[in-house]
Write a protein that holds these residues in place. Structure first.
Motif, PDB file in Angstrom:
ATOM      1  N   LEU A 109     -54.556  -4.338  -0.033  1.00 38.62           N
ATOM      2  CA  LEU A 109     -53.776  -5.081   0.956  1.00 38.62           C
ATOM      3  C   LEU A 109     -53.590  -6.496   0.447  1.00 38.62           C
ATOM      4  CD1 LEU A 109     -55.702  -3.977   4.178  1.00 38.62           C
ATOM      5  CD2 LEU A 109     -53.701  -2.907   3.166  1.00 38.62           C
ATOM      6  N   GLY A 110     -52.354  -6.946   0.401  1.00 36.15           N
ATOM      7  CA  GLY A 110     -52.058  -8.306  -0.042  1.00 36.15           C
ATOM      8  C   GLY A 110     -51.578  -9.152   1.118  1.00 36.15           C
ATOM      9  N   LEU A 111     -52.262 -10.255   1.352  1.00 31.41           N
ATOM     10  CA  LEU A 111     -51.881 -11.171   2.432  1.00 31.41           C
ATOM     11  C   LEU A 111     -51.023 -12.282   1.842  1.00 31.41           C
ATOM     12  CD1 LEU A 111     -55.410 -11.498   4.088  1.00 31.41           C
ATOM     13  CD2 LEU A 111     -53.649  -9.773   4.510  1.00 31.41           C
ATOM     14  N   ILE A 112     -49.794 -12.384   2.322  1.00 35.23           N
ATOM     15  CA  ILE A 112     -48.874 -13.414   1.838  1.00 35.23           C
ATOM     16  C   ILE A 112     -48.192 -14.061   3.043  1.00 35.23           C
ATOM     17  CG2 ILE A 112     -48.447 -12.306  -0.397  1.00 35.23           C
ATOM     18  CD1 ILE A 112     -45.769 -11.318   0.782  1.00 35.23           C
ATOM     19  N   GLU A 113     -47.495 -15.133   2.801  1.00 35.33           N
ATOM     20  CA  GLU A 113     -46.702 -15.747   3.868  1.00 35.33           C
ATOM     21  C   GLU A 113     -45.369 -14.986   3.929  1.00 35.33           C
ATOM     22  OE1 GLU A 113     -47.873 -17.844   1.180  1.00 35.33           O
ATOM     23  OE2 GLU A 113     -49.705 -18.140   2.291  1.00 35.33           O
ATOM     24  N   TRP A 114     -45.027 -14.329   4.928  1.00 31.62           N
ATOM     25  CA  TRP A 114     -45.663 -13.996   6.186  1.00 31.62           C
ATOM     26  C   TRP A 114     -45.614 -12.499   6.336  1.00 31.62           C
ATOM     27  CZ3 TRP A 114     -48.185 -18.098   7.430  1.00 31.62           C
ATOM     28  CH2 TRP A 114     -47.680 -19.330   7.082  1.00 31.62           C
ATOM     29  N   ASP A 115     -46.448 -11.822   5.579  1.00 31.10           N
ATOM     30  CA  ASP A 115     -46.419 -10.357   5.540  1.00 31.10           C
ATOM     31  C   ASP A 115     -47.773  -9.845   5.077  1.00 31.10           C
ATOM     32  OD1 ASP A 115     -45.392  -7.810   5.773  1.00 31.10           O
ATOM     33  OD2 ASP A 115     -44.045  -7.958   4.065  1.00 31.10           O
ATOM     34  N   VAL A 128     -58.832  -6.343   0.103  1.00 34.08           N
ATOM     35  CA  VAL A 128     -57.938  -7.312   0.738  1.00 34.08           C
ATOM     36  C   VAL A 128     -57.888  -8.556  -0.146  1.00 34.08           C
ATOM     37  CG1 VAL A 128     -57.505  -8.661   2.818  1.00 34.08           C
ATOM     38  CG2 VAL A 128     -58.649  -6.429   2.995  1.00 34.08           C
ATOM     39  N   THR A 129     -56.680  -8.915  -0.592  1.00 33.59           N
ATOM     40  CA  THR A 129     -56.506 -10.082  -1.457  1.00 33.59           C
ATOM     41  C   THR A 129     -55.558 -11.071  -0.796  1.00 33.59           C
ATOM     42  OG1 THR A 129     -56.792  -8.706  -3.423  1.00 33.59           O
ATOM     43  CG2 THR A 129     -55.768 -10.864  -3.739  1.00 33.59           C
ATOM     44  N   ASN A 130     -55.954 -12.328  -0.794  1.00 38.36           N
ATOM     45  CA  ASN A 130     -55.045 -13.361  -0.321  1.00 38.36           C
ATOM     46  C   ASN A 130     -54.141 -13.739  -1.492  1.00 38.36           C
ATOM     47  OD1 ASN A 130     -53.658 -15.560   0.575  1.00 38.36           O
ATOM     48  ND2 ASN A 130     -55.434 -16.673   1.326  1.00 38.36           N
ATOM     49  N   ALA A 131     -52.930 -13.193  -1.482  1.00 37.26           N
ATOM     50  CA  ALA A 131     -51.954 -13.463  -2.537  1.00 37.26           C
ATOM     51  C   ALA A 131     -51.009 -14.583  -2.122  1.00 37.26           C
ATOM     52  CB  ALA A 131     -51.174 -12.191  -2.852  1.00 37.26           C
ATOM     53  N   GLY A 132     -51.342 -15.261  -1.036  1.00 38.94           N
ATOM     54  CA  GLY A 132     -50.493 -16.329  -0.531  1.00 38.94           C
ATOM     55  C   GLY A 132     -50.952 -17.692  -0.994  1.00 38.94           C
ATOM     56  N   ALA A 133     -50.357 -18.722  -0.396  1.00 36.56           N
ATOM     57  CA  ALA A 133     -50.632 -20.101  -0.796  1.00 36.56           C
ATOM     58  C   ALA A 133     -51.491 -20.843   0.222  1.00 36.56           C
ATOM     59  CB  ALA A 133     -49.310 -20.841  -0.996  1.00 36.56           C
ATOM     60  N   THR A 134     -51.851 -20.180   1.324  1.00 36.49           N
ATOM     61  CA  THR A 134     -52.665 -20.797   2.363  1.00 36.49           C
ATOM     62  C   THR A 134     -53.738 -19.806   2.789  1.00 36.49           C
ATOM     63  OG1 THR A 134     -52.574 -21.925   4.506  1.00 36.49           O
ATOM     64  CG2 THR A 134     -51.122 -20.042   4.227  1.00 36.49           C
ATOM     65  N   VAL A 135     -54.729 -20.245   3.572  1.00 34.93           N
ATOM     66  CA  VAL A 135     -55.804 -19.337   3.975  1.00 34.93           C
ATOM     67  C   VAL A 135     -55.293 -18.263   4.928  1.00 34.93           C
ATOM     68  CG1 VAL A 135     -57.669 -21.015   3.635  1.00 34.93           C
ATOM     69  CG2 VAL A 135     -56.566 -20.829   5.869  1.00 34.93           C
ATOM     70  N   HIS A 136     -55.831 -17.058   4.778  1.00 34.06           N
ATOM     71  CA  HIS A 136     -55.528 -15.933   5.660  1.00 34.06           C
ATOM     72  C   HIS A 136     -56.817 -15.165   5.906  1.00 34.06           C
ATOM     73  CE1 HIS A 136     -51.234 -16.553   5.288  1.00 34.06           C
ATOM     74  NE2 HIS A 136     -51.279 -16.424   3.978  1.00 34.06           N
ATOM     75  N   ASP A 137     -56.839 -14.445   7.032  1.00 33.10           N
ATOM     76  CA  ASP A 137     -57.916 -13.499   7.296  1.00 33.10           C
ATOM     77  C   ASP A 137     -57.265 -12.186   7.716  1.00 33.10           C
ATOM     78  OD1 ASP A 137     -57.043 -13.829   9.917  1.00 33.10           O
ATOM     79  OD2 ASP A 137     -58.883 -14.767  10.617  1.00 33.10           O
ATOM     80  N   LEU A 138     -58.076 -11.210   8.140  1.00 32.44           N
ATOM     81  CA  LEU A 138     -57.490  -9.921   8.516  1.00 32.44           C
ATOM     82  C   LEU A 138     -58.342  -9.261   9.574  1.00 32.44           C
ATOM     83  CD1 LEU A 138     -55.117  -8.015   7.832  1.00 32.44           C
ATOM     84  CD2 LEU A 138     -56.701  -6.779   6.340  1.00 32.44           C
ATOM     85  N   GLY A 167     -56.055 -16.491  -3.577  1.00 36.03           N
ATOM     86  CA  GLY A 167     -56.634 -15.865  -4.758  1.00 36.03           C
ATOM     87  C   GLY A 167     -57.934 -15.124  -4.501  1.00 36.03           C
ATOM     88  N   GLU A 168     -58.588 -15.367  -3.363  1.00 38.01           N
ATOM     89  CA  GLU A 168     -59.841 -14.675  -3.059  1.00 38.01           C
ATOM     90  C   GLU A 168     -59.576 -13.254  -2.577  1.00 38.01           C
ATOM     91  OE1 GLU A 168     -63.385 -17.640  -1.744  1.00 38.01           O
ATOM     92  OE2 GLU A 168     -61.911 -17.206  -0.188  1.00 38.01           O
ATOM     93  N   ALA A 169     -60.571 -12.386  -2.778  1.00 41.56           N
ATOM     94  CA  ALA A 169     -60.458 -10.993  -2.349  1.00 41.56           C
ATOM     95  C   ALA A 169     -61.752 -10.570  -1.665  1.00 41.56           C
ATOM     96  CB  ALA A 169     -60.170 -10.086  -3.542  1.00 41.56           C
ATOM     97  N   ALA A 170     -61.637  -9.566  -0.814  1.00 41.49           N
ATOM     98  CA  ALA A 170     -62.790  -8.988  -0.132  1.00 41.49           C
ATOM     99  C   ALA A 170     -62.620  -7.471  -0.128  1.00 41.49           C
ATOM    100  CB  ALA A 170     -62.895  -9.511   1.291  1.00 41.49           C
TER     101      ALA A 170
END
Length: 104
Positions: free
Chosen positions: A16-22, A39-49, A66-69
């Protein structure tokens, strides 16, 4: 939201890739039972899920860009999984997705 049937074989693991805004996914359908999600934050700002189903309610902490969980879920008895970013304003901008769960 599309009423079309999900495509592709059920997956026991998904990215799962978290990006702005999808939320991008490598699988549209997950198998019932044990699954692993990366779950990887592939965006430019912090995201959670947040991940919610009929019996599932899980949360992936805030990820910096860039972080992943990795998260393990037991989707036994689930029919679908609702995903969204809980950062204020992100869900309303489109950071939500529904994944089907294959039964039997």
């Amino acid at each position: 939201a599309s009423s079309a049937q999900p495509v592709g074989p059920p997956a026991t693991d998904a990215r799962l890739g978290l990006i702005e805004w999808d939320i991008n996914t490598s699988a549209e359908v997950l198998t019932e039972g044990e699954v692993e999600l990366v779950v990887t934050n592939a965006g430019a700002t912090v995201h959670d899920l947040r991940l919610v189903g009929q019996r599932t309610d899980e949360y992936v902490d805030l990820l910096e860009p860039g972080e992943a969980a990795r998260i393990q879920l037991d989707l036994d008895g689930e029919q679908q999984l609702q995903l969204w970013c809980t950062v204020p304003g992100h869900r309303s901008q489109g950071m939500e997705r529904l994944l089907a769960v294959s039964v039997g």
